[in-house]
Scaffold this motif. Sequence first.
Motif, mmCIF file in Angstrom:
data_model
loop_
_atom_site.group_PDB
_atom_site.id
_atom_site.type_symbol
_atom_site.label_atom_id
_atom_site.label_comp_id
_atom_site.label_asym_id
_atom_site.label_seq_id
_atom_site.Cartn_x
_atom_site.Cartn_y
_atom_site.Cartn_z
ATOM 1 N N ARG A 170 0.858 -1.178 0.000
ATOM 2 C CA ARG A 170 0.000 0.000 0.000
ATOM 3 C C ARG A 170 0.898 1.233 0.000
ATOM 4 O O ARG A 170 1.804 1.351 0.823
ATOM 5 N N THR A 191 0.879 5.447 0.015
ATOM 6 C CA THR A 191 0.160 6.708 0.198
ATOM 7 C C THR A 191 1.135 7.845 -0.097
ATOM 8 O O THR A 191 2.248 7.860 0.429
ATOM 9 N N ILE A 245 -3.701 6.934 -3.058
ATOM 10 C CA ILE A 245 -3.453 5.643 -2.421
ATOM 11 C C ILE A 245 -3.405 4.590 -3.523
ATOM 12 O O ILE A 245 -4.310 4.516 -4.362
ATOM 13 N N ASP A 295 -9.556 8.436 5.256
ATOM 14 C CA ASP A 295 -9.602 7.277 6.144
ATOM 15 C C ASP A 295 -10.720 6.317 5.749
ATOM 16 O O ASP A 295 -10.526 5.095 5.711
ATOM 17 N N SER A 320 -9.857 4.623 2.397
ATOM 18 C CA SER A 320 -8.742 3.699 2.584
ATOM 19 C C SER A 320 -9.217 2.363 3.149
ATOM 20 O O SER A 320 -8.809 1.288 2.692
#
Length: 226
Positions: free
Chosen positions: A162, A164, A178, A206, A209
């Motif tokens: 992952r 970011t 992301i 958030d 995600s």
Amino acid sequence: MTTMTGTAVGQEPTWTVDPPEWWTVVPTTRSESAGAIAAWQDGVVEAVRRALELRIAEDEASEGDAPGDEISAEERAELHQQVAAAVENLRTYADEVPEGTRVVALLGLRDHGPVPVLVSVAAGEPDAPDDALLRAVGATGGTPFEAPNVEYLDLPDGDGVRVTRLDIAPDGSAWLSIGLGRRTETSDGVVDTVILWRTQDLFIVDTVSEALDELLPAVRTTGSAT
């Protein structure tokens, strides 16, 4: 909503997306009929409109309005028009992405229309390093504001990553992205799955995600097309 079966470019591994709740695969004119597209569009417009109406009613109640107050017909018509336009733009966008990539959208976010992400699957070389996968999810390249945050994931069906990152556009605007990547082994070799999302709305990061983590296992590969 909407299960999608497709093939990726390269050696064309077959893959499907069986979207979790509140996710939908956006149809394209390349792969779906006009009737299927119209039915999808009607269903998504209704789902998004109802979710937004509920949010509006909740907000009005929190401001002291009497329980059960209805949204006016004028408000409902305006909201429907806005949602229909957003869904139509989403549909058009799905036709513009490259072959082998599909748009999948998250519905039901507070005060938001559909949130689109890009999903792609491609065959890789079994002995090749994972540089290509890291580049695809944004770990390298470009001019990020600071070094991207790279997390390696131990997934049930492969190795994951992952990424970011925050980029500053030439006009000074900030874009957060992301990227989720997964490398799996099949009977035919190695298959890379990539999910990409970028936004200027930092308040939903958030929530989206967490939803992306639910979407990744819903993308399933089954080897090369025959």
